[in-house]
Design a protein around this motif. Sequence first.
Motif, PDB file in Angstrom:
ATOM      1  N   THR A   8       0.853  -1.182   0.000  1.00 54.93           N
ATOM      2  CA  THR A   8       0.000   0.000   0.000  1.00 54.93           C
ATOM      3  C   THR A   8       0.886   1.227   0.000  1.00 54.93           C
ATOM      4  O   THR A   8       1.851   1.301   0.745  1.00 54.93           O
ATOM      5  CB  THR A   8      -0.899   0.003   1.250  1.00 54.93           C
ATOM      6  N   ARG A   9       0.567   2.207  -0.811  1.00 52.21           N
ATOM      7  CA  ARG A   9       1.391   3.408  -0.927  1.00 52.21           C
ATOM      8  C   ARG A   9       0.750   4.572  -0.197  1.00 52.21           C
ATOM      9  O   ARG A   9      -0.448   4.748  -0.218  1.00 52.21           O
ATOM     10  CB  ARG A   9       1.576   3.795  -2.401  1.00 52.21           C
ATOM     11  N   VAL A  10       1.584   5.367   0.473  1.00 57.69           N
ATOM     12  CA  VAL A  10       1.187   6.634   1.064  1.00 57.69           C
ATOM     13  C   VAL A  10       2.075   7.660   0.387  1.00 57.69           C
ATOM     14  O   VAL A  10       3.245   7.779   0.702  1.00 57.69           O
ATOM     15  CB  VAL A  10       1.422   6.648   2.601  1.00 57.69           C
ATOM     16  N   ASP A  15       3.426   2.016   3.390  1.00 59.67           N
ATOM     17  CA  ASP A  15       3.002   2.187   4.778  1.00 59.67           C
ATOM     18  C   ASP A  15       4.161   1.912   5.730  1.00 59.67           C
ATOM     19  O   ASP A  15       4.354   2.620   6.714  1.00 59.67           O
ATOM     20  CB  ASP A  15       1.837   1.243   5.111  1.00 59.67           C
ATOM     21  N   THR A  16       4.921   0.872   5.450  1.00 59.84           N
ATOM     22  CA  THR A  16       6.060   0.519   6.299  1.00 59.84           C
ATOM     23  C   THR A  16       7.097   1.628   6.303  1.00 59.84           C
ATOM     24  O   THR A  16       7.591   2.027   7.363  1.00 59.84           O
ATOM     25  CB  THR A  16       6.692  -0.804   5.826  1.00 59.84           C
ATOM     26  N   GLU A  17       7.441   2.139   5.139  1.00 60.84           N
ATOM     27  CA  GLU A  17       8.422   3.222   5.060  1.00 60.84           C
ATOM     28  C   GLU A  17       7.935   4.464   5.798  1.00 60.84           C
ATOM     29  O   GLU A  17       8.706   5.116   6.508  1.00 60.84           O
ATOM     30  CB  GLU A  17       8.710   3.574   3.597  1.00 60.84           C
ATOM     31  N   ALA A  18       6.658   4.774   5.671  1.00 62.50           N
ATOM     32  CA  ALA A  18       6.096   5.937   6.360  1.00 62.50           C
ATOM     33  C   ALA A  18       6.176   5.759   7.875  1.00 62.50           C
ATOM     34  O   ALA A  18       6.499   6.703   8.604  1.00 62.50           O
ATOM     35  CB  ALA A  18       4.650   6.168   5.918  1.00 62.50           C
ATOM     36  N   ARG A  19       5.892   4.559   8.371  1.00 59.02           N
ATOM     37  CA  ARG A  19       5.962   4.306   9.815  1.00 59.02           C
ATOM     38  C   ARG A  19       7.410   4.385  10.308  1.00 59.02           C
ATOM     39  O   ARG A  19       7.681   4.948  11.366  1.00 59.02           O
ATOM     40  CB  ARG A  19       5.381   2.942  10.169  1.00 59.02           C
ATOM     41  N   LEU A  20       8.349   3.809   9.543  1.00 54.58           N
ATOM     42  CA  LEU A  20       9.757   3.899   9.928  1.00 54.58           C
ATOM     43  C   LEU A  20      10.216   5.355   9.949  1.00 54.58           C
ATOM     44  O   LEU A  20      10.942   5.779  10.855  1.00 54.58           O
ATOM     45  CB  LEU A  20      10.633   3.075   8.975  1.00 54.58           C
ATOM     46  N   GLU A  59      10.605  -8.100  13.267  1.00 57.85           N
ATOM     47  CA  GLU A  59      11.092  -9.362  12.715  1.00 57.85           C
ATOM     48  C   GLU A  59      10.576  -9.526  11.287  1.00 57.85           C
ATOM     49  O   GLU A  59      11.243 -10.112  10.454  1.00 57.85           O
ATOM     50  CB  GLU A  59      10.632 -10.519  13.591  1.00 57.85           C
ATOM     51  N   ALA A  60       9.375  -9.015  11.027  1.00 62.03           N
ATOM     52  CA  ALA A  60       8.736  -9.026   9.707  1.00 62.03           C
ATOM     53  C   ALA A  60       7.609  -7.994   9.753  1.00 62.03           C
ATOM     54  O   ALA A  60       7.263  -7.504  10.827  1.00 62.03           O
ATOM     55  CB  ALA A  60       8.165 -10.413   9.392  1.00 62.03           C
ATOM     56  N   TRP A  84       4.483  -1.026  29.177  1.00 64.21           N
ATOM     57  CA  TRP A  84       3.482  -1.090  28.103  1.00 64.21           C
ATOM     58  C   TRP A  84       4.042  -2.013  27.034  1.00 64.21           C
ATOM     59  O   TRP A  84       5.252  -2.010  26.770  1.00 64.21           O
ATOM     60  CB  TRP A  84       3.264   0.313  27.531  1.00 64.21           C
ATOM     61  N   LYS A  85       3.178  -2.810  26.415  1.00 63.46           N
ATOM     62  CA  LYS A  85       3.639  -3.732  25.365  1.00 63.46           C
ATOM     63  C   LYS A  85       2.527  -3.943  24.358  1.00 63.46           C
ATOM     64  O   LYS A  85       1.352  -4.028  24.707  1.00 63.46           O
ATOM     65  CB  LYS A  85       4.039  -5.075  25.983  1.00 63.46           C
ATOM     66  N   GLU A  86       2.910  -4.060  23.094  1.00 60.43           N
ATOM     67  CA  GLU A  86       1.967  -4.308  22.007  1.00 60.43           C
ATOM     68  C   GLU A  86       2.673  -5.172  20.971  1.00 60.43           C
ATOM     69  O   GLU A  86       3.878  -5.045  20.747  1.00 60.43           O
ATOM     70  CB  GLU A  86       1.544  -2.977  21.377  1.00 60.43           C
ATOM     71  N   SER A  87       1.931  -6.063  20.322  1.00 56.79           N
ATOM     72  CA  SER A  87       2.506  -6.867  19.242  1.00 56.79           C
ATOM     73  C   SER A  87       1.479  -7.001  18.134  1.00 56.79           C
ATOM     74  O   SER A  87       0.283  -6.855  18.352  1.00 56.79           O
ATOM     75  CB  SER A  87       2.946  -8.242  19.750  1.00 56.79           C
ATOM     76  N   GLY A  88       1.974  -7.268  16.927  1.00 57.52           N
ATOM     77  CA  GLY A  88       1.096  -7.417  15.773  1.00 57.52           C
ATOM     78  C   GLY A  88       1.788  -6.953  14.513  1.00 57.52           C
ATOM     79  O   GLY A  88       3.003  -7.105  14.361  1.00 57.52           O
ATOM     80  N   SER A  89       1.012  -6.348  13.627  1.00 53.48           N
ATOM     81  CA  SER A  89       1.556  -5.888  12.347  1.00 53.48           C
ATOM     82  C   SER A  89       2.302  -4.568  12.517  1.00 53.48           C
ATOM     83  O   SER A  89       2.074  -3.823  13.465  1.00 53.48           O
ATOM     84  CB  SER A  89       0.427  -5.697  11.331  1.00 53.48           C
TER      85      SER A  89
END
Length: 131
Positions: A8-10, A15-20, A59-60, A84-89
């Motif tokens: 998906t592009r933003v 999306d991954t690049e935007a979050r990083l 990790e992915a 605090w902890k969260e896991s997922g995508s």
Amino acid sequence: MTSQAEPTRVGAETDTEARLRGLMDRGYSFVHPRDASGEVVAVVGVRAHGSVVDVVRLEAEDDVVAMRIPGGEPDILAPETVLWKESGSMVAVVDKVLALPDDEGPAETSSGKQGCWVPGRPGRAKWLAAS
């Protein structure tokens, strides 16, 4: 038509690049812990601030763990105390990380310096000063 899904592009970024980019803009530094053979096992973003350290371990794209721990934790990848902890995508976890409020208290180690040690290559570590 390819069999792989298009990211998906933003704008011009995924999306991954935007979050990083969001993590970097917030002051995260990244390390790449390696196994004994030198292979990268994860990408770890770390931000020491106030009296806490925020850690995002990728990790992915669908296997991300983030946590906020006290600044005095000796091992940020296996802390004894987690605030605090969260896991997922990647998208879901990093959005929650970026929404966390900042903590303003002093983050001092036993040496009185602000920051934390971050593991790198096997047997090596890097000092990350608090922002």
